[in-house]
Design a protein around this motif. Structure first.
Motif, PDB file in Angstrom:
ATOM      1  N   ALA A 257       0.827  -1.206   0.000  1.00 23.66           N
ATOM      2  CA  ALA A 257       0.000   0.000   0.000  1.00 23.66           C
ATOM      3  C   ALA A 257       0.862   1.257   0.000  1.00 23.66           C
ATOM      4  O   ALA A 257       0.344   2.371  -0.034  1.00 23.66           O
ATOM      5  N   VAL A 258       2.188   1.094   0.039  1.00 25.85           N
ATOM      6  CA  VAL A 258       3.134   2.214   0.032  1.00 25.85           C
ATOM      7  C   VAL A 258       4.215   1.897  -0.995  1.00 25.85           C
ATOM      8  O   VAL A 258       4.379   0.746  -1.400  1.00 25.85           O
ATOM      9  N   PRO A 259       4.988   2.898  -1.427  1.00 26.64           N
ATOM     10  CA  PRO A 259       6.096   2.627  -2.361  1.00 26.64           C
ATOM     11  C   PRO A 259       7.062   1.598  -1.773  1.00 26.64           C
ATOM     12  O   PRO A 259       7.268   1.546  -0.557  1.00 26.64           O
ATOM     13  N   SER A 260       7.672   0.805  -2.635  1.00 26.49           N
ATOM     14  CA  SER A 260       8.493  -0.311  -2.155  1.00 26.49           C
ATOM     15  C   SER A 260       9.696   0.150  -1.336  1.00 26.49           C
ATOM     16  O   SER A 260      10.048  -0.483  -0.330  1.00 26.49           O
ATOM     17  N   ASP A 261      10.359   1.248  -1.724  1.00 21.29           N
ATOM     18  CA  ASP A 261      11.497   1.741  -0.943  1.00 21.29           C
ATOM     19  C   ASP A 261      11.061   2.205   0.444  1.00 21.29           C
ATOM     20  O   ASP A 261      11.766   2.003   1.437  1.00 21.29           O
ATOM     21  N   GLN A 262       9.882   2.816   0.509  1.00 18.82           N
ATOM     22  CA  GLN A 262       9.344   3.251   1.801  1.00 18.82           C
ATOM     23  C   GLN A 262       9.019   2.038   2.670  1.00 18.82           C
ATOM     24  O   GLN A 262       9.288   2.030   3.872  1.00 18.82           O
ATOM     25  N   ALA A 263       8.469   1.000   2.054  1.00 20.21           N
ATOM     26  CA  ALA A 263       8.152  -0.223   2.792  1.00 20.21           C
ATOM     27  C   ALA A 263       9.420  -0.841   3.370  1.00 20.21           C
ATOM     28  O   ALA A 263       9.454  -1.268   4.535  1.00 20.21           O
ATOM     29  N   ALA A 264      10.482  -0.882   2.563  1.00 18.43           N
ATOM     30  CA  ALA A 264      11.747  -1.449   3.033  1.00 18.43           C
ATOM     31  C   ALA A 264      12.293  -0.645   4.206  1.00 18.43           C
ATOM     32  O   ALA A 264      12.791  -1.222   5.184  1.00 18.43           O
ATOM     33  N   ALA A 265      12.190   0.675   4.126  1.00 19.21           N
ATOM     34  CA  ALA A 265      12.681   1.526   5.217  1.00 19.21           C
ATOM     35  C   ALA A 265      11.885   1.284   6.491  1.00 19.21           C
ATOM     36  O   ALA A 265      12.450   1.207   7.591  1.00 19.21           O
ATOM     37  N   HIS A 266      10.566   1.149   6.360  1.00 19.27           N
ATOM     38  CA  HIS A 266       9.715   0.876   7.529  1.00 19.27           C
ATOM     39  C   HIS A 266      10.144  -0.416   8.208  1.00 19.27           C
ATOM     40  O   HIS A 266      10.279  -0.485   9.434  1.00 19.27           O
ATOM     41  N   VAL A 267      10.334  -1.445   7.410  1.00 19.24           N
ATOM     42  CA  VAL A 267      10.703  -2.755   7.957  1.00 19.24           C
ATOM     43  C   VAL A 267      12.053  -2.679   8.653  1.00 19.24           C
ATOM     44  O   VAL A 267      12.218  -3.154   9.787  1.00 19.24           O
TER      45      VAL A 267
ATOM     46  N   VAL B 102       5.345  -6.171  16.725  1.00 18.81           N
ATOM     47  CA  VAL B 102       5.840  -5.060  15.906  1.00 18.81           C
ATOM     48  C   VAL B 102       5.973  -5.494  14.459  1.00 18.81           C
ATOM     49  O   VAL B 102       5.610  -4.754  13.535  1.00 18.81           O
ATOM     50  N   ARG B 103       6.472  -6.707  14.249  1.00 17.96           N
ATOM     51  CA  ARG B 103       6.608  -7.243  12.880  1.00 17.96           C
ATOM     52  C   ARG B 103       5.273  -7.247  12.160  1.00 17.96           C
ATOM     53  O   ARG B 103       5.161  -6.758  11.024  1.00 17.96           O
ATOM     54  N   GLU B 104       4.245  -7.775  12.799  1.00 10.28           N
ATOM     55  CA  GLU B 104       2.942  -7.857  12.140  1.00 10.28           C
ATOM     56  C   GLU B 104       2.312  -6.487  11.971  1.00 10.28           C
ATOM     57  O   GLU B 104       1.599  -6.242  10.994  1.00 10.28           O
ATOM     58  N   GLY B 105       2.604  -5.566  12.905  1.00  8.20           N
ATOM     59  CA  GLY B 105       2.103  -4.208  12.755  1.00  8.20           C
ATOM     60  C   GLY B 105       2.729  -3.517  11.556  1.00  8.20           C
ATOM     61  O   GLY B 105       2.044  -2.815  10.797  1.00  8.20           O
ATOM     62  N   VAL B 106       4.033  -3.719  11.361  1.00 11.56           N
ATOM     63  CA  VAL B 106       4.728  -3.123  10.211  1.00 11.56           C
ATOM     64  C   VAL B 106       4.209  -3.735   8.912  1.00 11.56           C
ATOM     65  O   VAL B 106       3.947  -3.019   7.935  1.00 11.56           O
ATOM     66  N   ILE B 107       4.046  -5.044   8.893  1.00 10.57           N
ATOM     67  CA  ILE B 107       3.553  -5.705   7.676  1.00 10.57           C
ATOM     68  C   ILE B 107       2.138  -5.239   7.355  1.00 10.57           C
ATOM     69  O   ILE B 107       1.792  -4.986   6.186  1.00 10.57           O
ATOM     70  N   ALA B 108       1.311  -5.087   8.387  1.00 10.97           N
ATOM     71  CA  ALA B 108      -0.048  -4.581   8.153  1.00 10.97           C
ATOM     72  C   ALA B 108      -0.009  -3.169   7.583  1.00 10.97           C
ATOM     73  O   ALA B 108      -0.802  -2.812   6.702  1.00 10.97           O
ATOM     74  N   ALA B 109       0.934  -2.353   8.070  1.00 12.41           N
ATOM     75  CA  ALA B 109       1.032  -0.970   7.599  1.00 12.41           C
ATOM     76  C   ALA B 109       1.479  -0.897   6.142  1.00 12.41           C
ATOM     77  O   ALA B 109       0.914  -0.137   5.351  1.00 12.41           O
ATOM     78  N   ILE B 110       2.482  -1.701   5.772  1.00 15.51           N
ATOM     79  CA  ILE B 110       2.993  -1.578   4.399  1.00 15.51           C
ATOM     80  C   ILE B 110       2.089  -2.290   3.388  1.00 15.51           C
ATOM     81  O   ILE B 110       2.117  -1.964   2.196  1.00 15.51           O
ATOM     82  N   THR B 111       1.288  -3.240   3.865  1.00 20.37           N
ATOM     83  CA  THR B 111       0.386  -3.941   2.945  1.00 20.37           C
ATOM     84  C   THR B 111      -1.029  -3.373   2.966  1.00 20.37           C
ATOM     85  O   THR B 111      -1.875  -3.783   2.162  1.00 20.37           O
ATOM     86  N   GLY B 112      -1.292  -2.426   3.877  1.00 19.39           N
ATOM     87  CA  GLY B 112      -2.631  -1.840   3.959  1.00 19.39           C
ATOM     88  C   GLY B 112      -3.665  -2.802   4.505  1.00 19.39           C
ATOM     89  O   GLY B 112      -4.833  -2.739   4.129  1.00 19.39           O
ATOM     90  N   THR B 113      -3.233  -3.673   5.411  1.00 16.43           N
ATOM     91  CA  THR B 113      -4.152  -4.697   5.929  1.00 16.43           C
ATOM     92  C   THR B 113      -4.332  -4.588   7.434  1.00 16.43           C
ATOM     93  O   THR B 113      -4.477  -5.584   8.130  1.00 16.43           O
ATOM     94  N   ALA B 114      -4.311  -3.365   7.946  1.00 14.69           N
ATOM     95  CA  ALA B 114      -4.563  -3.164   9.369  1.00 14.69           C
ATOM     96  C   ALA B 114      -5.996  -3.557   9.688  1.00 14.69           C
ATOM     97  O   ALA B 114      -6.823  -3.773   8.804  1.00 14.69           O
ATOM     98  N   ARG B 115      -6.305  -3.640  10.974  1.00 10.09           N
ATOM     99  CA  ARG B 115      -7.632  -4.139  11.385  1.00 10.09           C
ATOM    100  C   ARG B 115      -8.779  -3.306  10.831  1.00 10.09           C
ATOM    101  O   ARG B 115      -9.874  -3.809  10.596  1.00 10.09           O
ATOM    102  N   ASP B 116      -8.524  -2.009  10.638  1.00  8.98           N
ATOM    103  CA  ASP B 116      -9.587  -1.155  10.111  1.00  8.98           C
ATOM    104  C   ASP B 116      -9.514  -1.020   8.589  1.00  8.98           C
ATOM    105  O   ASP B 116     -10.100  -0.124   8.002  1.00  8.98           O
ATOM    106  N   SER B 117      -8.781  -1.943   7.944  1.00  6.73           N
ATOM    107  CA  SER B 117      -8.611  -1.877   6.499  1.00  6.73           C
ATOM    108  C   SER B 117      -9.951  -2.045   5.789  1.00  6.73           C
ATOM    109  O   SER B 117     -10.814  -2.812   6.207  1.00  6.73           O
ATOM    110  N   THR B 118     -10.117  -1.299   4.689  1.00  8.92           N
ATOM    111  CA  THR B 118     -11.328  -1.425   3.877  1.00  8.92           C
ATOM    112  C   THR B 118     -11.107  -2.406   2.731  1.00  8.92           C
ATOM    113  O   THR B 118     -11.926  -2.484   1.825  1.00  8.92           O
ATOM    114  N   ASP B 119     -10.013  -3.137   2.775  1.00  7.74           N
ATOM    115  CA  ASP B 119      -9.684  -4.096   1.722  1.00  7.74           C
ATOM    116  C   ASP B 119      -9.596  -5.495   2.336  1.00  7.74           C
ATOM    117  O   ASP B 119      -8.516  -5.970   2.675  1.00  7.74           O
ATOM    118  N   PRO B 120     -10.729  -6.185   2.486  1.00 13.75           N
ATOM    119  CA  PRO B 120     -10.721  -7.509   3.124  1.00 13.75           C
ATOM    120  C   PRO B 120      -9.951  -8.552   2.329  1.00 13.75           C
ATOM    121  O   PRO B 120      -9.410  -9.491   2.914  1.00 13.75           O
TER     122      PRO B 120
END
Length: 233
Positions: A139-149, A174-192
């Motif tokens: 859900a974010v640019p790949s370089d930004q995702a890598a930096a987050h991780v 923390v790992r799963e929170g970061v993965i949820a953030a970069i993939t756009g799959t947090a609990r309140d995600s609108t993309d099931p």
């Protein structure tokens, strides 16, 4: 001294310094102790490394060699997000097993300076996030995702080293929170569908490797079709 003998002496000096660092993580080490361990004089050490910092840089590079050797032996699951997850765990495990190396590799900060060897694992991580982006998993640019991780992975590892206490629950959270953030799959995600993709990818043993890959292919295709529907953007 022949070229072969010189190379051998240099490697023995690096190994001796690495052993001293590993024996007393976070503490300074003596160049004389390194020389005594190898049986050479100080001028020999300065001949190879120029300074104490030169030796430390060589030890850092050695640490990255060991770390990357362990990562390469893991292989790939075939799924970039799962490989990021596995890489996170391997990163933490290396830091806890080698706190002396790790604090030199990631804990010694000099403004505007990054050890050249540090770019090698970062390139591997950026390759994984680039693959994830190609598969429509970010859900974010790949370089930004890598930096987050990377920054979160380092922070979690250093915290456990500082406390001298492994905390696998914190690391996983923390790992799963970061993965949820970069993939756009947090609990309140609108993309099931995206959330389902990451649930499936996180547990490949449940269905088996081939079945998981097939299901992920279907879900990724479904997600792409949903994005193309009118009003979905």
């Amino acid at each position: 001294m022949t070229e072969h003998e010189g190379s051998g002496t240099r490697e023995r000096l690096i190994s001796a310094a690495a052993e001293l660092i590993a024996a007393s993580p976070g503490e300074d080490f003596s160049l004389r102790a390194v020389c005594d361990a190898v049986g050479v004089k100080m001028p020999t050490l300065y001949h190879f490394f120029g300074s104490k910092q030169g030796l430390i840089d060589a030890v850092v590079e050695h640490g990255f060699d060991v770390y990357l050797g362990q990562k390469e032996s893991m292989g790939s699951s075939g799924d970039p997000i799962q490989d990021i997850r596995s890489g996170w765990d391997a990163h933490v495990a290396f830091g806890l097993e080698n706190p002396g190396f790790y604090t030199l590799m990631y804990g010694k900060v000099r403004p505007g300076y990054s050890p050249e060897a540090q770019s090698r694992p970062s390139e591997i991580l950026r390759g994984l996030t680039a693959r994830a982006a190609e598969h429509g998993r970010l859900a974010v640019p790949s370089d930004q995702a890598a930096a987050h991780v990377l920054v979160a992975n380092i922070g979690v590892t250093l915290r456990q080293i500082v406390l001298a206490q492994p905390d696998p629950e914190l690391s996983a959270a923390v790992r799963e929170g970061v993965i949820a953030a970069i993939t756009g799959t947090a609990r309140d995600s609108t993309d099931p569908v995206a959330a389902t993709i990451e649930i499936v990818a996180a547990a490949p043993d449940v269905l088996g490797e081939a079945e998981t890959a097939l299901l992920l292919s279907w879900l990724t295709r479904l997600r792409g079709d949903r994005r193309d529907e009118p009003g979905s953007r």
